[in-house]
Design an enzyme around this catalytic site. Structure first.
Site, PDB file in Angstrom:
ATOM      1  N   GLU A 101       0.827  -1.197   0.000  1.00  0.00           N
ATOM      2  CA  GLU A 101       0.000   0.000   0.000  1.00  0.00           C
ATOM      3  C   GLU A 101       0.869   1.257   0.000  1.00  0.00           C
ATOM      4  OE1 GLU A 101      -3.888  -1.742   2.304  1.00  0.00           O
ATOM      5  OE2 GLU A 101      -2.321  -0.816   3.498  1.00  0.00           O
ATOM      6  N   CYS A 125       6.933  -3.932  16.097  1.00  0.00           N
ATOM      7  CA  CYS A 125       6.441  -2.930  17.047  1.00  0.00           C
ATOM      8  C   CYS A 125       4.989  -3.267  17.403  1.00  0.00           C
ATOM      9  CB  CYS A 125       6.542  -1.532  16.451  1.00  0.00           C
ATOM     10  SG  CYS A 125       8.222  -1.106  15.976  1.00  0.00           S
ATOM     11  N   LEU A 226      10.726   7.526  17.946  1.00  0.00           N
ATOM     12  CA  LEU A 226      11.209   7.341  19.324  1.00  0.00           C
ATOM     13  C   LEU A 226      10.122   6.666  20.172  1.00  0.00           C
ATOM     14  CD1 LEU A 226      13.671   7.904  21.123  1.00  0.00           C
ATOM     15  CD2 LEU A 226      12.543  10.012  21.849  1.00  0.00           C
TER      16      LEU A 226
HETATM   17 FE1  SF4 Z   1       8.057  -1.828  11.239  1.00  0.00          FE
HETATM   18 FE2  SF4 Z   1       7.848  -0.772  13.678  1.00  0.00          FE
HETATM   19 FE3  SF4 Z   1       7.963   0.841  11.530  1.00  0.00          FE
HETATM   20 FE4  SF4 Z   1       5.781  -0.676  11.998  1.00  0.00          FE
HETATM   21  S1  SF4 Z   1       6.555   1.021  13.248  1.00  0.00           S
HETATM   22  S2  SF4 Z   1       6.804  -0.418  10.043  1.00  0.00           S
HETATM   23  S3  SF4 Z   1       6.728  -2.549  12.877  1.00  0.00           S
HETATM   24  S4  SF4 Z   1       9.559  -0.566  12.269  1.00  0.00           S
END
Ligand code: SF4
Ligand code: SAH
Length: 365
Positions: A101, A125, A226
């Protein structure tokens, strides 16, 4: 696999090739070296879709090109427009059937394209929909570049975006080689000619890769996600923090900022009762002291199946004010395309999943 697809894969894809690669190819095919530049201009300036349109190339070589080469674009599967802010989410299908996307966003005079760098993401994450998909594969430079080209071709009016951000699916610095190649082609005079300063690469904070990126000395912007002010909370939200804790990530950001004489963008996703307290705001000020930086506050976009919540508007404002009291101007970035799941962290290709509401008037192509 269909026969057509197999046949396609026998052909050399010219999209995504740089001048060196095209020169080598022309040499192999017994063509003069200047053909490489000619082809490059047709590909990236004129953006033709077929070799027939390359009118300053002899007919016989155009026929040869048609037989041996291709200009491979991803297939546009769907286009969904937000009813709230007019941003558009594009769903593309790649040659191997994987889907990615990209998002087109409008903000005053700014037209920003947000591109994906991977199918899925390995960083895991907790708050991110792409992270929930796991890692499927890296994108090739042409697959990154062609998101921008396909969206620009789809624009009404001026056919170019003003800004490009690597904030779609994936961790760009984990796909370092292809991302750098795509960036070079975006900014090259024979390439797409996007102003380097108008491009931003956003990273989870892979320290050695930030150092490598700094050494490239490209005038591309850097953003660091962060999202927490203590290692304990950051590790809970972002597992990469075990390897690259806050101080190291910020130090790498500081070195980039000093080398490039630019401010590093610090992205801070505000999550209710996790990282949104006034103590967090004070700690953030403290952590950023002496780092040429600017902070973007992003109220969390809630994800299906994840228990985290967005703070109240009042709490976001209190957090922002606490930073402002310490002379940190931190704009609150209300994500675009929230109603179509095109906002930060909401990109995952479960087609027609909750929130990806198909608008029959404009999206199917
Ligand atoms: Fe990857 Fe974390 Fe960025 Fe999401 S926030 S794309 S899981 S690095
Ligand atoms: N992998 C890169 C770039 C893609 S994510 C990175 O992590 O920086 C782009 C931005 O979206 C990051 O700042 C990330 O923290 C943010 N983000 C991810 N999930 C989000 C969510 N659910 N709500 C708001 N922002 C989110």
């Amino acid at each position: 696999m269909s026969q057509a697809l197999e046949k396609n894969q026998d052909k050399v894809n010219l999209l995504g090739m740089d001048l060196d690669e095209l020169e080598t190819l022309m040499e192999c095919w017994g063509q003069p070296c200047f053909r490489a530049r000619q082809i490059m201009l047709w590909l990236y300036h004129r953006r033709v879709a077929s070799f027939d349109q390359m009118t300053n190339i002899s007919k016989s070589f155009r026929t040869e090109l048609t037989q041996r080469a291709e200009i491979r674009f991803p297939k546009l599967v769907a286009r969904t427009q937000s009813q709230v802010d007019l941003s558009v989410k594009y769903l593309f299908e790649l040659t191997d059937g994987q889907q990615i996307e990209s998002v087109l966003m409008y903000d005053g005079d700014r037209v920003t394209v947000c591109v994906s760098s991977q199918v899925g993401c390995a960083m895991g994450c907790q708050f991110c929909a792409t992270g929930q998909m796991g890692m499927i594969r890296n994108l090739k430079a042409y697959e990154i570049l062609s998101q921008l080209m396909a969206i620009e071709a789809d624009l009404d009016g001026p056919k170019t975006a003003t800004n490009v951000v690597f904030m779609g699916m994936g961790e760009p610095l984990a796909n370092y080689r292809e991302v750098i190649k795509a960036l070079r082609l975006m900014i090259a005079p024979e390439g797409l000619m996007v102003a380097a300063r108008k491009i931003t690469v956003s990273t989870v904070g892979l320290v050695p890769r930030i150092h490598a990126f700094t050494a490239e000395k490209m005038k591309i912007g850097l953003a660091i996600s962060l999202n927490a002010t203590t290692d304990e909370i950051r590790t809970r939200l972002m597992p990469t923090n075990i390897h690259y804790p806050i101080r190291e990530v910020l130090q790498a950001g500081k070195e980039w900022a000093q080398t490039m004489r630019r401010r590093v963008t610090i992205e801070y996703v505000l999550i209710r009762d996790v990282n949104d307290s006034l103590t967090d705001a004070r700690r953030l000020r403290h952590l950023l002291h002496g780092i040429p930086s600017k902070v973007n506050l992003i109220p969390y976009n809630e994800i299906e199946g994840v228990q985290l919540r967005r703070p109240s508007v009042e709490q976001v404002e209190r957090f922002r004010q606490q930073l402002a009291d310490g002379h940190y101007v931190a704009p609150v970035r209300l994500s675009r395309g929230n109603d179509i799941s095109a906002a930060c962290g909401q990109l995952r290709t479960i087609y027609n999943s909750a929130g990806f509401v198909l608008d029959s008037s404009s999206n199917i192509v």
